[in-house]
Write a protein that holds these residues in place. Structure first.
Motif, short mmCIF file in Angstrom:
data_model
loop_
_atom_site.label_atom_id
_atom_site.label_comp_id
_atom_site.label_asym_id
_atom_site.label_seq_id
_atom_site.Cartn_x
_atom_site.Cartn_y
_atom_site.Cartn_z
N ARG A 144 0.88 -1.24 7.77
CA ARG A 144 1.64 -1.64 8.86
C ARG A 144 2.66 -2.96 7.82
O ARG A 144 3.28 -3.26 7.92
CB ARG A 144 1.39 -2.34 10.25
CG ARG A 144 2.27 -2.70 10.96
CD ARG A 144 2.41 -2.34 12.40
NE ARG A 144 3.20 -3.30 13.84
CZ ARG A 144 4.38 -3.50 13.39
NH1 ARG A 144 4.92 -2.49 13.13
NH2 ARG A 144 5.15 -4.51 13.98
N VAL A 145 1.47 -4.01 7.52
CA VAL A 145 1.89 -4.73 6.87
C VAL A 145 3.00 -4.31 5.29
O VAL A 145 3.73 -5.00 4.94
CB VAL A 145 0.71 -4.69 6.08
CG1 VAL A 145 0.79 -6.40 4.77
CG2 VAL A 145 -0.29 -6.16 7.06
N ILE A 193 4.95 -1.66 5.35
CA ILE A 193 6.37 -1.29 6.26
C ILE A 193 6.87 -2.36 6.40
O ILE A 193 8.39 -2.85 6.31
CB ILE A 193 5.65 -0.40 7.22
CG1 ILE A 193 5.43 0.77 6.74
CG2 ILE A 193 7.32 -0.09 7.92
CD1 ILE A 193 4.53 1.79 8.33
N LEU A 194 6.30 -3.60 7.07
CA LEU A 194 7.16 -4.98 7.26
C LEU A 194 7.16 -5.28 6.32
O LEU A 194 8.60 -6.10 6.12
CB LEU A 194 6.04 -5.87 7.75
CG LEU A 194 5.50 -5.16 8.89
CD1 LEU A 194 4.51 -6.52 10.40
CD2 LEU A 194 7.06 -5.35 10.58
N LYS A 195 6.45 -5.24 4.93
CA LYS A 195 7.21 -6.30 3.79
C LYS A 195 8.25 -5.19 2.91
O LYS A 195 9.42 -5.66 2.85
CB LYS A 195 5.96 -6.12 2.67
CG LYS A 195 6.76 -7.00 1.08
CD LYS A 195 5.19 -6.94 0.61
CE LYS A 195 5.95 -7.50 -1.09
NZ LYS A 195 4.69 -7.56 -1.81
N TRP A 196 8.52 -4.08 3.63
CA TRP A 196 9.71 -3.60 2.69
C TRP A 196 10.80 -3.55 3.41
O TRP A 196 11.44 -4.11 2.74
CB TRP A 196 9.39 -2.08 2.59
CG TRP A 196 9.72 -0.97 2.07
CD1 TRP A 196 11.33 -0.49 2.48
CD2 TRP A 196 10.25 -0.35 0.58
NE1 TRP A 196 11.53 0.22 1.70
CE2 TRP A 196 11.43 0.20 0.61
CE3 TRP A 196 9.55 -1.31 0.17
CZ2 TRP A 196 11.32 0.34 -0.76
CZ3 TRP A 196 10.31 -0.57 -1.91
CH2 TRP A 196 11.42 0.18 -1.65
N SER A 197 10.41 -3.22 4.31
CA SER A 197 11.14 -4.08 5.78
C SER A 197 11.99 -5.22 5.15
O SER A 197 13.34 -5.10 5.62
CB SER A 197 11.04 -3.60 7.31
OG SER A 197 10.83 -2.33 7.19
N TRP A 198 11.56 -6.00 5.53
CA TRP A 198 11.85 -7.58 5.18
C TRP A 198 12.86 -7.78 3.85
O TRP A 198 13.75 -8.77 3.43
CB TRP A 198 10.29 -8.57 4.90
CG TRP A 198 11.37 -9.97 4.92
CD1 TRP A 198 10.76 -10.90 3.69
CD2 TRP A 198 12.22 -10.74 5.73
NE1 TRP A 198 10.98 -11.75 3.90
CE2 TRP A 198 11.78 -12.22 5.23
CE3 TRP A 198 12.25 -10.79 6.77
CZ2 TRP A 198 13.07 -13.43 5.50
CZ3 TRP A 198 13.10 -11.58 7.65
CH2 TRP A 198 13.59 -13.10 6.67
N HIS A 223 16.05 -6.32 3.72
CA HIS A 223 16.45 -7.09 5.09
C HIS A 223 17.37 -8.78 3.89
O HIS A 223 18.39 -8.87 4.51
CB HIS A 223 16.19 -7.76 6.33
CG HIS A 223 16.27 -8.85 7.74
ND1 HIS A 223 17.60 -8.96 7.88
CD2 HIS A 223 16.49 -10.15 6.33
CE1 HIS A 223 17.91 -9.79 8.24
NE2 HIS A 223 17.40 -10.71 8.25
N ASN A 283 14.80 3.85 3.52
CA ASN A 283 13.79 4.26 4.63
C ASN A 283 13.41 5.78 3.60
O ASN A 283 12.26 5.60 4.06
CB ASN A 283 14.30 4.94 5.10
CG ASN A 283 14.86 3.60 6.08
OD1 ASN A 283 14.71 2.04 6.03
ND2 ASN A 283 16.18 3.98 7.05
N ARG A 290 10.92 3.78 1.02
CA ARG A 290 9.50 3.43 2.20
C ARG A 290 8.51 4.00 1.96
O ARG A 290 7.12 3.17 1.68
CB ARG A 290 9.74 3.12 3.63
CG ARG A 290 8.90 2.22 4.32
CD ARG A 290 9.05 2.28 5.87
NE ARG A 290 10.04 3.34 6.55
CZ ARG A 290 10.76 3.22 7.37
NH1 ARG A 290 11.29 1.94 8.36
NH2 ARG A 290 11.06 4.31 8.00
#
Length: 112
Positions: A30-31, A33-38, A41, A96, A99
């Motif tokens: 999850r960490v 995934i959140l870094k990749w999403s940020w 963005h 995506n 990711r």
């Protein structure tokens, strides 16, 4: 970080899986995934926010650099998957798809 929380050094030869069981961290993926999403963005922002300026900042060439290995930057592991990641992030579908590769690599690095 988990090793320092428990006071375990690498010389103790305790695996990362056992450490995760002790610290009760449930989802390391999850960490990632959140870094990749940020990162995606940030790459897609069009205005000149300070976060994007800091991300693209490079130190002066003539500045004194200390000896040894250069410090790891926040984007270094993203660049291993996708060297031109800012352009790739503009296409959300492609971003995506990448990711999954990033999460696999990132969790493999954490498990060492």
């Amino acid at each position: 970080m988990e090793r320092s929380m428990l006071g375990i050094t690498l010389r103790d030869r305790v695996s990362s899986q056992i450490i995760r069981q002790r610290t009760k961290i449930q989802d390391v993926e999850r960490v990632a995934i959140l870094k990749w999403s940020w990162a995606g963005h940030l790459a897609r922002t069009t205005d000149e926010r300070w976060t994007k300026r800091v991300l693209e900042w490079r130190p002066r060439e003539e500045a004194y650099r200390s000896r040894g290995r250069p410090p790891t930057r926040w984007t270094d592991d993203i660049k291993r998957i996708c060297p031109n990641w800012i352009q790739e992030a503009q296409q959300r579908d492609r971003w995506n798809e990448l990711r999954k590769t990033y999460v696999q690599q990132w969790t493999r690095l954490v498990d060492r």
